[in-house]
Design a protein around this motif. Structure first.
Motif, PDB file in Angstrom:
ATOM      1  N   GLN A 174       0.830  -1.192   0.000  1.00  0.00           N
ATOM      2  CA  GLN A 174       0.000   0.000   0.000  1.00  0.00           C
ATOM      3  C   GLN A 174       0.868   1.247   0.000  1.00  0.00           C
ATOM      4  O   GLN A 174       1.951   1.264   0.594  1.00  0.00           O
ATOM      5  N   CYS A 218       5.257   9.898   0.093  1.00  0.00           N
ATOM      6  CA  CYS A 218       4.540   8.657  -0.166  1.00  0.00           C
ATOM      7  C   CYS A 218       5.292   7.533   0.522  1.00  0.00           C
ATOM      8  O   CYS A 218       6.424   7.215   0.140  1.00  0.00           O
ATOM      9  N   TYR A 252      -0.831  11.531  -7.635  1.00  0.00           N
ATOM     10  CA  TYR A 252      -0.858  10.117  -7.289  1.00  0.00           C
ATOM     11  C   TYR A 252       0.551   9.551  -7.199  1.00  0.00           C
ATOM     12  O   TYR A 252       1.373   9.774  -8.086  1.00  0.00           O
ATOM     13  N   TRP A 304      -0.926   2.063  -7.160  1.00  0.00           N
ATOM     14  CA  TRP A 304      -1.218   3.486  -7.046  1.00  0.00           C
ATOM     15  C   TRP A 304      -1.621   3.866  -5.636  1.00  0.00           C
ATOM     16  O   TRP A 304      -2.282   3.097  -4.934  1.00  0.00           O
ATOM     17  N   GLY A 305      -1.232   5.059  -5.235  1.00  0.00           N
ATOM     18  CA  GLY A 305      -1.744   5.632  -4.011  1.00  0.00           C
ATOM     19  C   GLY A 305      -3.153   6.144  -4.212  1.00  0.00           C
ATOM     20  O   GLY A 305      -3.716   6.096  -5.307  1.00  0.00           O
ATOM     21  N   GLN A 306      -3.741   6.662  -3.143  1.00  0.00           N
ATOM     22  CA  GLN A 306      -5.129   7.120  -3.193  1.00  0.00           C
ATOM     23  C   GLN A 306      -5.272   8.495  -3.829  1.00  0.00           C
ATOM     24  O   GLN A 306      -6.380   8.887  -4.201  1.00  0.00           O
ATOM     25  N   THR A 360      -3.633  12.717  -3.633  1.00  0.00           N
ATOM     26  CA  THR A 360      -3.707  13.842  -2.710  1.00  0.00           C
ATOM     27  C   THR A 360      -3.880  15.131  -3.507  1.00  0.00           C
ATOM     28  O   THR A 360      -3.207  15.352  -4.513  1.00  0.00           O
TER      29      THR A 360
END
Length: 114
Positions: free
Chosen positions: A3, A22, A94, A104-106, A108
């Motif tokens: 994650q 990140c 991202y 991928w991150g969520q 911001t």
């Protein structure tokens, strides 16, 4: 399994600076290419910067000279230092990991506005 957790987004005035972070879980970080992409409504997600597992970097023309991507393998963290921000930098940013498929991150939100 893996994650990506982002932080550092927010509102900044034109000409200002912002640093995105990140943090990745798991144990494959040091062997993975990492990057930052951004997206605005109605447009495709676009590359901002990439840093490979050996530290080579690639920047989009819009980012080169103003943004710096870096990584700290001991902290499993990739950074994006953004300076001289412009309104057109406003987007959702991202975090990306390339390791046996894209992760991928969520996302911001970064808003550059007066």
């Amino acid at each position: 399994q893996v994650q990506l957790v982002e932080s550092g987004g927010g509102l900044v005035q034109p000409g200002g600076s912002l640093k995105l972070s990140c943090a990745a879980s798991g144990n494959d970080f040091s062997r993975s290419a990492m990057g930052w992409f951004r997206q605005v409504p109605g447009k495709e997600r676009e590359l901002v910067a990439i840093i490979t597992s050996v530290g080579s970097t690639i920047y989009a023309d819009s980012a080169r000279g103003r943004f710096t991507i870096s990584r700290d393998n001991a902290k499993n963290t990739v950074y994006l230092q953004m300076n001289s921000l412009k309104p057109e930098d406003t987007a959702v940013y991202y975090c990306y990991m390339g390791r046996g498929g894209a992760i991928w991150g969520q996302g911001t939100q970064v808003n550059v506005s007066s």
